[in-house]
Design an enzyme around this catalytic site. Structure first.
Site, PDB file in Angstrom:
ATOM      1  N   TYR A 134       0.599  -1.256   0.197  1.00  0.00           N
ATOM      2  CA  TYR A 134       0.254   0.000  -0.030  1.00  0.00           C
ATOM      3  C   TYR A 134       1.140   1.577  -0.036  1.00  0.00           C
ATOM      4  O   TYR A 134       1.331   1.469   1.215  1.00  0.00           O
ATOM      5  CB  TYR A 134      -0.723  -0.017   1.319  1.00  0.00           C
ATOM      6  N   LYS A 162      -1.352  -1.352  -4.054  1.00  0.00           N
ATOM      7  CA  LYS A 162      -2.456  -0.392  -4.083  1.00  0.00           C
ATOM      8  C   LYS A 162      -1.990   1.514  -4.056  1.00  0.00           C
ATOM      9  O   LYS A 162      -1.123   1.285  -3.295  1.00  0.00           O
ATOM     10  CB  LYS A 162      -3.215  -0.663  -2.685  1.00  0.00           C
TER      11      LYS A 162
HETATM   12  O1  MN9 Z   1      -6.682   4.939  -0.672  1.00  0.00           O
HETATM   13  C1  MN9 Z   1      -8.322   7.025  -0.061  1.00  0.00           C
HETATM   14  N1  MN9 Z   1      -6.747   7.594   0.220  1.00  0.00           N
HETATM   15  C2  MN9 Z   1      -7.511   7.285   1.280  1.00  0.00           C
HETATM   16  C3  MN9 Z   1      -7.578   5.322  -1.137  1.00  0.00           C
HETATM   17  O2  MN9 Z   1      -8.668   7.589   2.042  1.00  0.00           O
HETATM   18  C4  MN9 Z   1      -6.348   8.085   1.973  1.00  0.00           C
HETATM   19  C5  MN9 Z   1      -9.468   7.183  -0.960  1.00  0.00           C
HETATM   20  O3  MN9 Z   1     -10.202   6.874  -1.741  1.00  0.00           O
HETATM   21  C6  MN9 Z   1      -9.252   8.864  -1.078  1.00  0.00           C
HETATM   22  O4  MN9 Z   1     -10.206   8.736   0.112  1.00  0.00           O
HETATM   23  C7  MN9 Z   1      -9.938   9.790  -1.922  1.00  0.00           C
HETATM   24  C8  MN9 Z   1     -10.406  11.087  -2.141  1.00  0.00           C
HETATM   25  O5  MN9 Z   1      -8.995  11.442  -2.099  1.00  0.00           O
HETATM   26  O6  MN9 Z   1     -10.109   9.142  -3.513  1.00  0.00           O
END
Ligand code: MN9
Length: 289
Positions: A134, A162
């Site tokens: 990640y 990811k």
């Molecule tokens: O990894 C999410 N990242 C975090 C996935 O939560 C830090 C994203 O889905 C973000 O929340 C989303 C909004 O910026 O893209």
């Protein structure tokens, strides 16, 4: 099996008394399975994982596993600062029957890269499940170079990344150098960019309530209907812009409550959305859902 599609990074629902609401978690899972998601990313950043006790963390994994009952792929985020604790979550995921594990790099102490590489190898030597790295530099404080990623992916137990980072040249290199590995796009607001740079699928927080837009976006992209895919991304981004203005997870929980899924609020120190802002925010989102 790891399906290459859209995975909500599951939120953790909390009750009024701040305890985990496992029934609401099952409701959230059913709501998303009905929309055709490919799987779930469990106990990650979106789950407020570093504010859960280890018992809660395991119980969330167990509830997800028992609710899903093999209907889609399951990835357990096991990341911790300490390797032994990460291994214990990994072993638990293996015992339950998860399809893969994933981890942020160990953070806070500015560990040297060699220690971070060792952390992933160590977990993989003790847990018999494929690992997905990640990469989330904005939160973890660790920036992987393409050389670091290539080295990690040269280990057959590490099956993908990811990638929650906006350097799409690096993402393109990850996929081009490692065509057989799985690259998940992390920032939902740039999923279409990710698709064009080699992402196989996406894991994201906004998929908790609007996975259908991203499932359609992927299908349009694969059919070569780029205009339709762009329209989906633009619509989604009006919502994500609104989410960012109130706090992403707080906003996602407010929308799910509005949709009848009682996920409660976020744990402190996350702050609540002010009452004046909340109504306006929900109205904007509902117009574009
Ligand atoms: O990894 C999410 N990242 C975090 C996935 O939560 C830090 C994203 O889905 C973000 O929340 C989303 C909004 O910026 O893209």
């Amino acid at each position: 099996m790891i399906n290459k599609g859209i995975y909500p990074a599951l939120l953790t629902p909390f009750k009024e008394d701040n305890s985990v609401d496992y029934d609401a978690l099952s409701d959230l899972i059913e709501f998303n399975i009905a929309k055709g998601v490919s799987g779930f990313y469990v106990t990650g950043s979106t789950a407020e994982v570093f504010m859960l006790t280890s018992e809660e963390r395991k119980n969330v994994m167990k509830t997800v596993y028992e609710t899903v009952r093999g209907r889609c792929s399951l990835i357990a985020h096991v990341g911790c600062i300490g390797t032994d604790e990460a291994i214990s979550y990994g072993k638990y995921a293996e015992k339950l029957g998860f399809d893969a594990i994933s981890s942020v790099p160990p953070f806070y102490y500015n560990f040297p890269k060699s220690a971070i590489m060792e952390y992933y190898k160590d977990i993989s030597s003790h847990v018999d499940l494929p690992m997905i790295v990640y990469n989330i530099p904005a939160f973890s404080g660790v920036s992987f170079t393409i050389e670091d990623i290539d080295l990690l992916l040269s280990d057959s137990r590490i099956i993908g990344v990811k990638n929650t980072a906006n350097d799409y040249f690096i993402m393109e290199k990850m996929k081009r150098h490692n065509p057989d590995k799985i690259i998940f796009n992390g920032y939902d607001e740039t999923y279409l960019a990710g698709l064009s740079m080699g992402a196989d699928g996406a894991i994201g927080s906004t998929f908790n309530f609007m996975s259908e837009k991203f499932i359609r976006m992927k299908a349009y992209f694969e059919d070569g209907n780029i205009d339709a895919a762009k329209k989906e991304q633009n619509e989604a981004n009006i919502i994500i812009e609104a989410l960012c203005s109130v706090g992403v997870m707080q906003g996602e929980k407010a929308i799910l409550r509005e949709l009848g899924i009682n996920v409660g609020k976020c744990r402190r120190p996350f702050m609540e959305i002010s009452k004046e802002k909340e109504r306006d925010f929900i109205d904007t989102v509902m117009r574009h859902l």
